[in-house]
Structure formats: C-alpha cells, structure tokens
Design a protein around this motif. Sequence first.
Motif, mmCIF file in Angstrom:
data_model
loop_
_atom_site.group_PDB
_atom_site.id
_atom_site.type_symbol
_atom_site.label_atom_id
_atom_site.label_comp_id
_atom_site.label_asym_id
_atom_site.label_seq_id
_atom_site.Cartn_x
_atom_site.Cartn_y
_atom_site.Cartn_z
ATOM 1 N N ARG A 21 0.830 -1.215 0.000
ATOM 2 C CA ARG A 21 0.000 0.000 0.000
ATOM 3 C C ARG A 21 0.861 1.260 0.000
ATOM 4 N N VAL A 22 1.897 1.268 0.835
ATOM 5 C CA VAL A 22 2.808 2.422 0.884
ATOM 6 C C VAL A 22 3.523 2.570 -0.460
ATOM 7 N N PHE A 23 3.983 1.473 -1.023
ATOM 8 C CA PHE A 23 4.677 1.498 -2.310
ATOM 9 C C PHE A 23 3.774 2.096 -3.394
ATOM 10 N N ARG A 24 2.529 1.663 -3.467
ATOM 11 C CA ARG A 24 1.588 2.202 -4.462
ATOM 12 C C ARG A 24 1.335 3.686 -4.222
ATOM 13 N N LEU A 25 1.167 4.073 -2.961
ATOM 14 C CA LEU A 25 0.960 5.482 -2.631
ATOM 15 C C LEU A 25 2.141 6.327 -3.089
ATOM 16 N N MET A 26 3.345 5.868 -2.810
ATOM 17 C CA MET A 26 4.543 6.648 -3.133
ATOM 18 C C MET A 26 4.732 6.843 -4.636
ATOM 19 N N HIS A 27 4.221 5.932 -5.439
ATOM 20 C CA HIS A 27 4.314 6.108 -6.896
ATOM 21 C C HIS A 27 3.582 7.362 -7.348
ATOM 22 N N GLY A 28 2.622 7.832 -6.581
ATOM 23 C CA GLY A 28 1.915 9.053 -6.914
ATOM 24 C C GLY A 28 2.649 10.315 -6.513
ATOM 25 N N TYR A 29 3.751 10.173 -5.805
ATOM 26 C CA TYR A 29 4.472 11.339 -5.298
ATOM 27 C C TYR A 29 5.905 11.464 -5.807
ATOM 28 N N GLY A 30 6.452 10.411 -6.353
ATOM 29 C CA GLY A 30 7.836 10.523 -6.788
ATOM 30 C C GLY A 30 8.286 9.363 -7.643
ATOM 31 N N ARG A 31 9.585 9.330 -7.863
ATOM 32 C CA ARG A 31 10.197 8.303 -8.691
ATOM 33 C C ARG A 31 10.821 7.237 -7.803
ATOM 34 N N TRP A 32 10.516 6.009 -8.104
ATOM 35 C CA TRP A 32 11.046 4.870 -7.376
ATOM 36 C C TRP A 32 12.525 4.712 -7.699
ATOM 37 N N LEU A 33 13.367 4.656 -6.656
ATOM 38 C CA LEU A 33 14.807 4.478 -6.847
ATOM 39 C C LEU A 33 15.250 3.064 -6.517
#
Length: 97
Positions: A21-33
């Motif tokens: 859930r956190v991973f999916r949320l973070m995709h809306g805010y930035g770039r996955w490193l």
Amino acid sequence: MVEERLYIVTYDIGNDKRWRRVFRLMHGYGRWLQLSVFQCRLSAYRRAEMALRLEQLIHGREDHVLILDLGPADKVDPRVESLGKTFEAVTRAAVVI
C-alpha cells in the motif's frame, strides 16, 4: 510559481500488505529508486498531503518512514554515486490528469 523541494523518502514497513500500500501510494508522489526508496519533487502542500496519507497507512509501533529534505528542487544538485543501474534525478514535468 510554487516552490518545490527535493525529498528522499525511505521506509521500513513490518507487514507485506501495508508495504504494498505504501509502495503504491509513493508512486503518486515521486520516482522509485530502490525497493523502499523514492525521490520526490514536491510543493509544501503535496509534501504535507503525502505525510498525512503515509501516517494513515503505517502502524507507528511496527513501521518507520524517513523523509529527507534535500532543499529547493531547482537549486539542489544531488551528488549521487550509483553502482549498477543508472541513477536519474527527478525533473520537473507537467502531469495531465
């Protein structure tokens, strides 16, 4: 123009379901490193919104989120040493919804 700041968000989530859930949320805010690391270019409003939504997802006694403020996005030039895959800094781009 709204000032944006550059953030590194990293997290350690104790439950796989919450981690996704956190991973999916973070995709809306930035770039996955990397696995639990995102680079985000955010206005003050978007940063506050992200933190609030993260707080709603995590369990305080089991999970940990770090939000590192690197400074004004247009002025900071992060010096990153990347071994393996190539590192790409977040650039400003329009988002059409």
